[in-house]
Design a protein around this motif. Structure first.
Motif, PDB file in Angstrom:
ATOM      1  N   ARG A   1       1.011  -1.119  -0.112  1.00 18.08           N
ATOM      2  CA  ARG A   1      -0.061  -0.169   0.080  1.00 18.08           C
ATOM      3  C   ARG A   1       0.978   1.254   0.061  1.00 18.08           C
ATOM      4  O   ARG A   1       0.572   2.302  -0.502  1.00 18.08           O
ATOM      5  CB  ARG A   1      -0.923   0.097   1.560  1.00 18.08           C
ATOM      6  CG  ARG A   1      -1.930   1.217   1.469  1.00 18.08           C
ATOM      7  CD  ARG A   1      -2.636   0.638   2.568  1.00 18.08           C
ATOM      8  NE  ARG A   1      -3.277   2.278   3.026  1.00 18.08           N
ATOM      9  CZ  ARG A   1      -4.257   2.089   4.212  1.00 18.08           C
ATOM     10  NH1 ARG A   1      -4.196   1.158   4.974  1.00 18.08           N
ATOM     11  NH2 ARG A   1      -4.724   3.280   4.331  1.00 18.08           N
TER      12      ARG A   1
ATOM     13  N   TYR B   1       1.442   8.460  -4.053  1.00 16.12           N
ATOM     14  CA  TYR B   1       1.384   9.710  -2.940  1.00 16.12           C
ATOM     15  C   TYR B   1       2.283   9.372  -2.115  1.00 16.12           C
ATOM     16  O   TYR B   1       2.763  10.336  -1.496  1.00 16.12           O
ATOM     17  CB  TYR B   1      -0.110   9.599  -2.306  1.00 16.12           C
ATOM     18  CG  TYR B   1      -0.367  10.111  -1.179  1.00 16.12           C
ATOM     19  CD1 TYR B   1      -0.489  11.895  -0.939  1.00 16.12           C
ATOM     20  CD2 TYR B   1      -0.335   9.656   0.187  1.00 16.12           C
ATOM     21  CE1 TYR B   1      -0.746  12.430   0.139  1.00 16.12           C
ATOM     22  CE2 TYR B   1      -0.659  10.300   1.194  1.00 16.12           C
ATOM     23  CZ  TYR B   1      -0.657  11.587   1.245  1.00 16.12           C
ATOM     24  OH  TYR B   1      -0.640  12.256   2.410  1.00 16.12           O
ATOM     25  N   HIS B   2       2.435   8.163  -1.557  1.00 15.78           N
ATOM     26  CA  HIS B   2       3.331   7.920  -0.595  1.00 15.78           C
ATOM     27  C   HIS B   2       4.792   8.078  -0.848  1.00 15.78           C
ATOM     28  O   HIS B   2       5.509   8.669   0.026  1.00 15.78           O
ATOM     29  CB  HIS B   2       3.515   6.420  -0.060  1.00 15.78           C
ATOM     30  CG  HIS B   2       2.153   6.124   0.790  1.00 15.78           C
ATOM     31  ND1 HIS B   2       0.876   5.570   0.364  1.00 15.78           N
ATOM     32  CD2 HIS B   2       1.947   6.360   2.012  1.00 15.78           C
ATOM     33  CE1 HIS B   2       0.140   5.337   1.044  1.00 15.78           C
ATOM     34  NE2 HIS B   2       0.708   5.955   2.303  1.00 15.78           N
TER      35      HIS B   2
ATOM     36  N   TYR C   1       8.695  15.000  14.349  1.00 16.47           N
ATOM     37  CA  TYR C   1       7.404  14.988  14.162  1.00 16.47           C
ATOM     38  C   TYR C   1       6.818  16.660  14.612  1.00 16.47           C
ATOM     39  O   TYR C   1       6.102  17.209  13.892  1.00 16.47           O
ATOM     40  CB  TYR C   1       6.864  14.130  15.057  1.00 16.47           C
ATOM     41  CG  TYR C   1       5.176  14.487  15.234  1.00 16.47           C
ATOM     42  CD1 TYR C   1       4.521  13.942  14.269  1.00 16.47           C
ATOM     43  CD2 TYR C   1       4.654  14.918  16.449  1.00 16.47           C
ATOM     44  CE1 TYR C   1       2.806  14.403  14.189  1.00 16.47           C
ATOM     45  CE2 TYR C   1       3.435  15.159  16.330  1.00 16.47           C
ATOM     46  CZ  TYR C   1       2.502  14.672  15.451  1.00 16.47           C
ATOM     47  OH  TYR C   1       1.065  15.267  15.248  1.00 16.47           O
TER      48      TYR C   1
ATOM     49  N   ALA D   1       4.878  19.279  12.248  1.00 15.04           N
ATOM     50  CA  ALA D   1       3.437  19.395  12.481  1.00 15.04           C
ATOM     51  C   ALA D   1       3.059  20.655  12.761  1.00 15.04           C
ATOM     52  O   ALA D   1       1.809  21.065  12.112  1.00 15.04           O
ATOM     53  CB  ALA D   1       3.035  18.376  13.706  1.00 15.04           C
TER      54      ALA D   1
ATOM     55  N   GLY E   1      -0.588  21.866   8.696  1.00 16.85           N
ATOM     56  CA  GLY E   1      -1.443  20.868   8.383  1.00 16.85           C
ATOM     57  C   GLY E   1      -1.514  20.736   6.926  1.00 16.85           C
ATOM     58  O   GLY E   1      -2.278  20.092   6.242  1.00 16.85           O
TER      59      GLY E   1
ATOM     60  N   THR F   1       3.002  17.290   4.511  1.00 21.05           N
ATOM     61  CA  THR F   1       2.940  16.177   5.293  1.00 21.05           C
ATOM     62  C   THR F   1       4.314  15.487   5.030  1.00 21.05           C
ATOM     63  O   THR F   1       4.856  15.566   3.945  1.00 21.05           O
ATOM     64  CB  THR F   1       1.832  15.132   4.598  1.00 21.05           C
ATOM     65  OG1 THR F   1       0.565  16.085   4.436  1.00 21.05           O
ATOM     66  CG2 THR F   1       1.640  13.982   5.625  1.00 21.05           C
TER      67      THR F   1
ATOM     68  N   LEU G   1       2.419  11.154   9.137  1.00 16.87           N
ATOM     69  CA  LEU G   1       1.627  10.368   8.696  1.00 16.87           C
ATOM     70  C   LEU G   1       1.439   9.165   9.440  1.00 16.87           C
ATOM     71  O   LEU G   1       0.374   8.550   9.775  1.00 16.87           O
ATOM     72  CB  LEU G   1       2.249   9.870   7.075  1.00 16.87           C
ATOM     73  CG  LEU G   1       0.907   9.416   6.103  1.00 16.87           C
ATOM     74  CD1 LEU G   1       0.129  10.636   6.130  1.00 16.87           C
ATOM     75  CD2 LEU G   1       1.598   9.298   4.738  1.00 16.87           C
TER      76      LEU G   1
ATOM     77  N   GLN H   1      -0.729  10.112  12.791  1.00 19.05           N
ATOM     78  CA  GLN H   1      -1.912  10.106  12.381  1.00 19.05           C
ATOM     79  C   GLN H   1      -2.536   8.763  12.420  1.00 19.05           C
ATOM     80  O   GLN H   1      -3.591   8.618  13.024  1.00 19.05           O
ATOM     81  CB  GLN H   1      -2.022  10.850  10.933  1.00 19.05           C
ATOM     82  CG  GLN H   1      -3.339  10.858  10.461  1.00 19.05           C
ATOM     83  CD  GLN H   1      -3.525  11.458   9.284  1.00 19.05           C
ATOM     84  OE1 GLN H   1      -2.912  10.860   8.201  1.00 19.05           O
ATOM     85  NE2 GLN H   1      -3.995  12.704   8.995  1.00 19.05           N
TER      86      GLN H   1
ATOM     87  N   TYR I   1      -1.725   6.184  14.120  1.00 20.54           N
ATOM     88  CA  TYR I   1      -1.687   5.758  15.626  1.00 20.54           C
ATOM     89  C   TYR I   1      -2.637   6.342  16.507  1.00 20.54           C
ATOM     90  O   TYR I   1      -3.476   5.718  17.090  1.00 20.54           O
ATOM     91  CB  TYR I   1      -0.158   5.803  16.178  1.00 20.54           C
ATOM     92  CG  TYR I   1       0.729   4.647  15.879  1.00 20.54           C
ATOM     93  CD1 TYR I   1       0.591   3.594  16.715  1.00 20.54           C
ATOM     94  CD2 TYR I   1       1.277   4.772  14.611  1.00 20.54           C
ATOM     95  CE1 TYR I   1       1.332   2.371  16.607  1.00 20.54           C
ATOM     96  CE2 TYR I   1       2.478   3.603  14.599  1.00 20.54           C
ATOM     97  CZ  TYR I   1       2.082   2.446  15.369  1.00 20.54           C
ATOM     98  OH  TYR I   1       3.027   1.413  15.078  1.00 20.54           O
ATOM     99  N   SER I   2      -2.734   7.897  16.083  1.00 22.23           N
ATOM    100  CA  SER I   2      -3.610   8.764  17.089  1.00 22.23           C
ATOM    101  C   SER I   2      -4.888   8.876  16.679  1.00 22.23           C
ATOM    102  O   SER I   2      -5.696   8.973  17.537  1.00 22.23           O
ATOM    103  CB  SER I   2      -2.825   9.857  17.211  1.00 22.23           C
ATOM    104  OG  SER I   2      -2.913  10.495  16.252  1.00 22.23           O
ATOM    105  N   THR I   3      -5.140   9.017  15.263  1.00 25.91           N
ATOM    106  CA  THR I   3      -6.882   8.889  14.984  1.00 25.91           C
ATOM    107  C   THR I   3      -7.463   8.064  14.252  1.00 25.91           C
ATOM    108  O   THR I   3      -8.500   7.729  14.409  1.00 25.91           O
ATOM    109  CB  THR I   3      -6.813  10.430  14.242  1.00 25.91           C
ATOM    110  OG1 THR I   3      -5.713  10.688  13.295  1.00 25.91           O
ATOM    111  CG2 THR I   3      -7.037  11.687  14.935  1.00 25.91           C
ATOM    112  N   VAL I   4      -6.411   7.235  13.325  1.00 26.97           N
ATOM    113  CA  VAL I   4      -7.363   6.271  12.701  1.00 26.97           C
ATOM    114  C   VAL I   4      -7.092   4.742  13.419  1.00 26.97           C
ATOM    115  O   VAL I   4      -7.956   3.964  13.220  1.00 26.97           O
ATOM    116  CB  VAL I   4      -6.580   6.184  11.191  1.00 26.97           C
ATOM    117  CG1 VAL I   4      -7.316   5.180  10.185  1.00 26.97           C
ATOM    118  CG2 VAL I   4      -6.380   7.626  10.558  1.00 26.97           C
ATOM    119  N   PHE I   5      -6.035   4.881  14.407  1.00 23.99           N
ATOM    120  CA  PHE I   5      -5.786   3.461  14.859  1.00 23.99           C
ATOM    121  C   PHE I   5      -5.655   2.286  14.542  1.00 23.99           C
ATOM    122  O   PHE I   5      -5.949   0.983  14.658  1.00 23.99           O
ATOM    123  CB  PHE I   5      -7.337   3.176  15.912  1.00 23.99           C
ATOM    124  CG  PHE I   5      -7.760   4.401  16.712  1.00 23.99           C
ATOM    125  CD1 PHE I   5      -7.001   5.047  17.697  1.00 23.99           C
ATOM    126  CD2 PHE I   5      -9.129   5.081  16.471  1.00 23.99           C
ATOM    127  CE1 PHE I   5      -7.360   6.183  18.353  1.00 23.99           C
ATOM    128  CE2 PHE I   5      -9.601   6.066  17.015  1.00 23.99           C
ATOM    129  CZ  PHE I   5      -8.652   6.623  18.099  1.00 23.99           C
TER     130      PHE I   5
END
Lengths: 345, 282
Positions: free
Chosen positions: B49, B55-56, B219, B223, B228, B231, B236, B239, B241-245
């Motif tokens: 992915r 993009y990555h 970071y 950041a 914002g 990036t 990335l 994000q 770890y902290s918001t998408v889990f």
């Protein structure tokens, strides 16, 4: 010899701490740091200790950290009561780390607003500790007329000076859905129209922390945008030309919630703590210190505090757009991914 | 003999234990989660992915660009500063004051210093005010939310590391070698480039590696100063770890960053090896 002494004292320490938890003389409560933690301590924890004699041990951390701790401690809970925000609350419930809350054991629970009690089936898994919203903020010396719609963000004259939350902020993803549904009338599954509109917006800041937003409004880096009622009124109270408004489309809001942890060794203490938090005095105290919207009825506030609440002057919890967190959590990864590619780029 | 060996064992056991417990195990957890998925068991899907997606690669390019420029600028600014401290300052108290001034910012948190730059680099901040009053620009330049803004913050935070490492190397150079070069007819510039600079190259490399590895994994500064809108890979990963889990995808992002960084540092050290005289002898 030395080794044995060490081992003995370690054993005593472990036994001692175990005893302290078991006899109900302390209650470990996980809440946030900074001014939020200070407010929870002054408004709930201290009066609770005065009333019951149970000492509160604070476990400081944000909602996500608290959830991680609860998952590690499942089986041997150290935390008894945990504060977590909307969204994380649902994840904690799904993770199975919460105990059902028995409202009958909490006399003040009778005064809860219907929205403030979170149920899964018949079981209550969370109760609200107070609401906060993401309102429309403007710099009153640069934006002379109070904007009455979120669409004001797209006004040419504010180009480059608009602030929005990024998806790294807990409000970012639900705010995108709020914009789509309640402001732009985009009911599509794809959110194409919303992202096209967001792409047009010339922003100055996509903030991941509330502090970054406050800082940018303070230095006039941005002059209009979304910010939390708590942070915005702090700036106004500090004498800065900042106005907070609830536009005609309403505001997105969420709440800090309290949970009883599965396996708590002090369920009575936890119920008493929740009862104290649901008292009109505690709710009034939190409203005065953090402008948190009270989750209970019968709270008397001064008109000045009243107008700074998340729903604005003359509003009520009905004015808030509270998220369907199951939907938000399900779409979170996709919205974050699309934002990264199209907006934060 | 046996007791000395036992003492050595105990002396080593503690650091090894700490290193394993607090460094290797957490890293191992990240590594394992990057190769697994909740349903599929072992998988390379997270890496596919990342690596099969333009993009990555764009984010990786931005990350490396910022880190490489930070390193180059820190070395370019750090060398003259170190030279000034070691060779030009005569007064010992003034030199000490300079070193304290240089190190002092390291005692405050990155967050505070980055917030400071947000104020300085803002539309109506000190930097824009100064440029406008000098007549160099007629309207505020955008620094926040650009790579230039991030670069300014990074260089400020990382500069002390190059000054200190280059300064130490410079102080160790035998001045007699330079004088010999001059006696044999070399110009000051020739003496510097052929004698002094190669002798300090290991200090330059050490500083560059410290700065590069701190810049590539930074970071907080990106950041805050990106607003914002830019990036980097660390943002990335955070994000996820902290918001998408999504700890699996987040873990894969972290490991990708680690591997690419180690590869680049390895390449750089290989390229300069052999060009560092005395590297083995010191």
């Amino acid at each position: 010899m030395m080794y044995r002494v060490c081992r003995l004292s370690l054993a005593a320490l472990l036994l001692g701490s175990g005893a302290a938890y078991a006899d109900g003389s302390t209650l470990t409560v996980a809440y946030y740091g900074g001014n939020w933690g200070e407010a929870f301590d002054a408004c709930v924890a201290q009066p609770f200790t005065e009333k019951t004699g149970i000492r509160v041990v604070a476990e400081i951390g944000n909602s996500t950290t608290t959830l991680a701790k609860l998952q590690q401690q499942s089986g041997d809970a150290v935390i008894d009561v945990a504060y977590m925000d909307g969204g994380i609350s649902e994840l904690a419930h799904e993770a199975g780390v919460l105990a059902p809350i028995d409202l009958a054991a909490i006399p003040n629970a009778a005064t809860y607003l219907p929205q403030a009690v979170y149920k899964a089936g018949d079981e209550v898994f969370a109760v609200s500790a107070g609401y906060y919203s993401l309102g429309l903020i403007h710099n009153t010396s640069e934006v002379t007329e109070t904007p009455d719609s979120w669409l004001a963000l797209w006004d040419e004259s504010y180009a480059g000076a608009v602030a929005l939350p990024s998806p790294s902020n807990s409000s970012g993803v639900p705010f995108v859905l709020f914009l789509a549904r309640s402001v732009l009338g985009d009911t599509s599954e794809s959110l194409d129209q919303t992202f096209a509109k967001l792409k047009e917006l010339d922003t100055g800041l996509l903030f991941d922390s509330s502090g970054a937003a406050s800082n940018a409004f303070q230095s006039s880096e941005v002059i209009i945008g979304a910010h939390f009622n708590v942070g915005a009124w702090d700036l106004t109270d500090g004498g800065l030309p900042i106005g907070f408004s609830v536009p005609k489309e309403g505001v997105w809001a969420t709440d800090a919630r309290m949970h009883v942890v599965k396996g708590t060794k002090n369920p009575e203490g936890a119920a008493q703590y929740l009862d104290m938090a649901a008292s009109p005095e505690a709710a009034a105290c939190l409203a005065e210190r953090l402008y948190l919207g009270p989750p209970v009825t019968g709270v008397t506030l001064t008109p000045d505090v009243e107008r700074k609440l998340p729903w604005g002057e003359g509003g009520s919890v009905e004015k808030l757009h509270l998220s369907d967190w199951t939907e938000v959590n399900a779409r979170r990864a996709a919205i974050v991914e699309r934002w990264n590619r199209e907006i934060a780029n | 003999m046996a007791s000395a060996r036992l003492t050595l064992f105990w002396l080593l056991a503690l650091p090894v234990l700490v290193f394993t417990g607090f460094f290797l195990i957490p890293l191992g957890v990240v590594l394992v989660s990057s190769f697994t998925a909740p349903e599929d068991g072992l998988t390379l899907a997270h890496y596919a992915r990342i690596l099969l997606d333009a993009y990555h690669w764009q984010v990786i390019a931005t990350t490396f660009r910022i880190a490489i420029f930070s390193t180059l600028i820190c070395v370019a600014l750090g060398y003259p500063l170190a030279w000034y401290l070691v060779r030009i300052v005569q007064l010992r108290s003034w030199r000490r004051a300079c070193v304290i001034l240089l190190v002092l910012p390291l005692f405050t948190s990155n967050i505070v210093r980055s917030f400071g730059w947000m104020v300085l680099l803002g539309r109506s901040g000190l930097v824009n005010d100064a440029l406008m009053s000098l007549g160099l620009i007629d309207r505020p330049m955008r620094f926040l939310g650009t790579e230039t803004g991030i670069l300014i913050g990074m260089v400020y935070i990382l500069l002390p590391f190059t000054v200190l490492t280059i300064g130490t190397a410079l102080a160790r150079v035998d001045r007699g070698l330079e004088q010999a070069a001059r006696d044999l007819g070399a110009t000051p510039a020739r003496a510097f480039w052929s004698v002094t600079f190669p002798l300090t190259l290991h200090g330059v490399m050490a500083g560059a590696i410290i700065v590069f590895s701190m810049a590539i994994s930074a970071y907080v500064t990106p950041a805050l100063l990106s607003g914002g809108k830019v990036t980097v890979l660390a943002m990335l990963a955070f994000q996820q770890y902290s918001t998408v889990f999504d700890f699996h995808y987040g873990g894969a992002l972290s490991i990708t960053l680690l591997v690419l960084t180690l590869a680049l540092i390895g390449l750089a050290s290989r390229m300069t090896r052999g060009r560092t005289p005395g590297a083995g002898g010191h």
